[in-house]
Write an enzyme that holds these catalytic residues in place. Sequence first.
Site, PDB file in Angstrom:
ATOM      1  N   GLU A 168      -6.375  -9.092   5.626  1.00  0.00           N
ATOM      2  CA  GLU A 168      -6.177  -9.221   4.177  1.00  0.00           C
ATOM      3  C   GLU A 168      -5.049  -8.336   3.661  1.00  0.00           C
ATOM      4  O   GLU A 168      -4.286  -8.748   2.781  1.00  0.00           O
ATOM      5  CB  GLU A 168      -7.485  -8.859   3.460  1.00  0.00           C
ATOM      6  CG  GLU A 168      -7.440  -9.036   1.958  1.00  0.00           C
ATOM      7  CD  GLU A 168      -8.788  -8.777   1.307  1.00  0.00           C
ATOM      8  OE1 GLU A 168      -8.810  -8.167   0.226  1.00  0.00           O
ATOM      9  OE2 GLU A 168      -9.823  -9.184   1.884  1.00  0.00           O
ATOM     10  N   ASP A 169      -4.929  -7.130   4.215  1.00  0.00           N
ATOM     11  CA  ASP A 169      -4.020  -6.150   3.620  1.00  0.00           C
ATOM     12  C   ASP A 169      -2.921  -5.626   4.534  1.00  0.00           C
ATOM     13  O   ASP A 169      -1.997  -4.963   4.050  1.00  0.00           O
ATOM     14  CB  ASP A 169      -4.817  -4.934   3.111  1.00  0.00           C
ATOM     15  CG  ASP A 169      -5.760  -5.289   1.978  1.00  0.00           C
ATOM     16  OD1 ASP A 169      -5.443  -6.215   1.211  1.00  0.00           O
ATOM     17  OD2 ASP A 169      -6.821  -4.647   1.860  1.00  0.00           O
TER      18      ASP A 169
END
Length: 201
Positions: A58-59
């Site tokens: 996600e990051d």
Amino acid sequence: MGLLTDAMNFAIAAHGDTLRKGDGLPAILHAMEAAVVAASVTGEEEVLAAAVLHDTVEDAGVTPEEIRARFGERVAALVRAETEDKMRHLPPEHSWHARKEAAIAQLAAAEDPGVCIVALGDKLSNLRSFYRSKERRGEAMWEAFHQKDPSQHHWYYRTIANVLMPLSHTAAWQEYDWLIRQVFGEGDSPSRAFSGAKADE
């Protein structure tokens, strides 16, 4: 090298020096804290590895295929379950509620119990950060987020707590419940207050 050790080294390299927007702490500390929380619930190495890795897709720009190739299908599935669809075609502040609704639905539909354990580790770490930030900055803390309405965060974290009720016998869930009450001003119920010394009552 063990799976968990490999996952920790991978996460350290993936997150690098990235800082979290909410509290300004290194993102890797959140990943490690999520895994420590998960370890209070289970000793399954695949679940703990997924907790360490939960933000890498996600990051941190890691692909699901990289996770699967290095750590196996179950770890990849657990990470995928905790990876939010950012809906990047919309401004973050506009997509926030829809993203959270989708995350809740995905969690509620999960069949692997490890999904809930990883989610609890992630969300309890977030709430601990919220608690510290509120003690330091008060309501101004919400200005650091795309969603600046605390009632929306309250809805999200309380709904997650309800989905995670099968883990309500654990000290981690009980702390989570207590922190929701403190951060969002729900008040406290003596029968459900967190007691760190009493893990499974």
